[in-house]
Design an enzyme around this catalytic site. Structure first.
Site, short mmCIF file in Angstrom:
data_model
loop_
_atom_site.label_atom_id
_atom_site.label_comp_id
_atom_site.label_asym_id
_atom_site.label_seq_id
_atom_site.Cartn_x
_atom_site.Cartn_y
_atom_site.Cartn_z
N GLU A 104 0.87 -1.17 0.00
CA GLU A 104 0.00 0.00 0.00
C GLU A 104 0.91 1.23 0.00
OE1 GLU A 104 -3.99 1.78 2.15
OE2 GLU A 104 -2.50 0.76 3.37
N ALA A 116 -2.41 8.42 5.87
CA ALA A 116 -1.29 8.27 6.80
C ALA A 116 -0.04 7.73 6.09
CB ALA A 116 -1.68 7.37 7.96
N HIS A 163 -6.25 5.30 -2.38
CA HIS A 163 -5.52 6.54 -2.13
C HIS A 163 -5.41 7.30 -3.45
CE1 HIS A 163 -4.35 5.97 2.09
NE2 HIS A 163 -4.35 4.68 1.80
N ASN A 220 -12.81 5.55 1.74
CA ASN A 220 -11.72 6.22 2.44
C ASN A 220 -10.57 6.51 1.49
OD1 ASN A 220 -12.72 3.96 4.87
ND2 ASN A 220 -12.83 6.15 5.23
N ARG A 239 -22.60 15.28 -9.92
CA ARG A 239 -22.10 15.64 -11.25
C ARG A 239 -20.75 14.99 -11.54
NH1 ARG A 239 -24.08 20.81 -9.66
NH2 ARG A 239 -25.98 21.36 -10.82
N HIS A 246 -14.36 4.44 10.40
CA HIS A 246 -14.06 4.71 8.99
C HIS A 246 -15.30 4.90 8.14
CE1 HIS A 246 -9.99 3.40 10.06
NE2 HIS A 246 -9.59 3.91 8.91
N ASP A 274 -7.30 -3.17 8.00
CA ASP A 274 -6.35 -2.06 7.82
C ASP A 274 -5.67 -1.78 9.16
OD1 ASP A 274 -4.91 -0.11 6.48
OD2 ASP A 274 -6.46 1.42 6.65
N ALA A 282 -5.25 6.95 10.85
CA ALA A 282 -4.04 6.21 10.48
C ALA A 282 -4.26 4.72 10.65
CB ALA A 282 -2.86 6.68 11.33
N GLY A 283 -4.97 4.13 9.70
CA GLY A 283 -5.29 2.72 9.85
C GLY A 283 -6.32 2.54 10.95
#
Length: 403
Positions: free
Chosen positions: A145, A156, A211, A235, A243, A267, A290, A325-326
């Site tokens: 990741e 993070a 991400h 996330n 739109r 989350h 995660d 952060a996770g």
């Protein structure tokens, strides 16, 4: 033996330890609600012979009454950064094993170790270390990741270490994993993103979109190129717009895509989870943790890669900036929340925790459901859906507490 199993976008099956012979008496667990691929068997029974689930009980079988409980297939986590105070990105092999064991105590019998963004040389070395654990059968593979993610949606991850997904760099990490690279998360709209997706698909590695700051159209292009997973849907990506629908709409509507969900109550809003299940269907959702070091360990200060994290009341946030952060989630908690708070059918929750990730990994022939011939990986929960026992390959990790 390495095999290329499953449909487009599934990971290659990694080498595992052979199943050892055992002289223990076969075991019959009877009286529970047994969740199988075809439904739930009330007052059913499950037979364990050695490391496998058996179809018939020999005369010398030992019987355990598990009435009033549920038997579920072992949970499978395809996105996990650590636990028990140990990081899969930076810990020693002993520490990584401690993190793996922490999650086994919470029902995760198969785990993919995830790394976070780092220097390329460091990540290549890390891949080699984790590959050894995969060769020993301790993990099911490696998930990268970062660093090939968007600075706009970095979460993070250390921005100065991010880079575009150049196929040569992607290939370097995959090669360093020695056949155990399971998944790579990419912001596929960045330069080299689509070519890297094609490279990963050709190599039998899952290309995951995450991400990302991609548009709807860019996401569709990546799926057509071979991307098959949404890294923690909702996330670290643009929100759904009327739109500009962005990546969420594209990922939910395409039947080739499995969407990861972090069901920890932090989350995701419950309505977002319901939206994902409604549009993707239970067969395309994979619950993940995660998790970072603090999972199963407690509040305090931790490092996630080069970034410092503060965990308070079980929620992990960057000390600088406050981004989530996770998580500190374990899959037994994800399961209980799914069936009690989210009111999902138990069979749907089990699919998201076991069958769907097993298919993604190309291992559904061995794990992911309670069927004769498969590994004896199972979880025992009580009528309140609290974990009471865990078995992995015929050995109790958590002896069943049935009182």
């Amino acid at each position: 033996m390495t095999a290329d199993l499953g449909a487009r976008g599934t990971a290659r099956q990694a080498t595992e330890r052979p199943h050892p012979a055992t002289d223990k008496a076969p075991l019959v667990l009877s009286g529970a609600n047994v969740v199988t691929p075809t439904g739930t068997l009330e007052q059913g029974r499950l037979i364990v012979d050695g490391t496998r689930i058996a179809g018939a009980a020999p005369e010398n079988a030992h019987h355990i009454d598990v009435s009033g409980h549920w038997l579920l297939p072992g949970f499978i986590d395809i996105h996990n950064h650590g636990g028990g105070g140990a990081s899969f990105t930076s810990g020693t092999p002993e520490e990584v094993l401690r993190g793996i064991h922490t999650h086994r105590l919470h029902g995760t019998t198969t785990l993919v170790a995830s790394t976070v963004t780092g220097d390329m040389d460091f990540l290549a070395r890390r891949a080699g270390l984790l590959a050894e654990l995969a060769e020993q059968g301790d993990i099911a593979g490696i998930h990268f990741e970062g660093p090939f993610i968007s600075p706009c949606r970095k979460g993070a991850h250390s921005e100065e270490l991010l880079r575009d997904p150049d196929p040569a760099d992607v290939r370097r990490l995959v090669d360093a994993a020695r056949g155990h690279a399971t998944m790579v998360t990419l912001a596929t709209e960045l330069p080299g993103g689509i070519d890297s997706v094609r490279l990963l698909a050709e190599r039998g590695v899952i290309a995951a979109i995450g991400h990302t700051d991609a548009s709807y159209e860019q996401t569709v292009e990546a799926i057509e190129a071979g991307a098959t997973v949404a890294t923690h849907l909702f996330n670290a990506m643009p929100p759904l717009g009327h739109r500009e629908p962005g990546p969420i709409a594209a990922l939910l509507e395409d039947e080739r895509v499995t969407v990861e969900l972090i069901n920890d109550g932090t989350h995701l809003h419950p309505a977002s989870l319901q939206l994902a299940f409604h549009h993707a269907g239970a067969e395309r959702v994979a619950f993940i943790t995660d998790a970072m070091d603090a999972a199963g360990f407690g509040d305090g200060r931790y490092m996630l890669g080069p970034l410092e994290v503060e965990v308070a009341d079980g929620v992990a946030r960057l000390v600088e900036g406050g981004s989530i952060a996770g998580s500190t989630l374990t899959l037994d908690r994800a399961f209980k929340r799914a069936v009690t708070v989210d009111r999902l059918p138990i069979e749907d929750a089990v699919a998201a925790l076991s069958a769907n990730p097993a298919r993604l990994l190309g291992r559904y022939d061995r794990i992911g459901s309670l069927e004769p011939g498969k590994d004896a990986d199972l979880v025992v929960v009580d009528s309140d859906f609290d974990l009471k026992g865990v078995m992995r390959r015929g050995e109790w990790v958590v002896e069943p507490q049935l009182g």
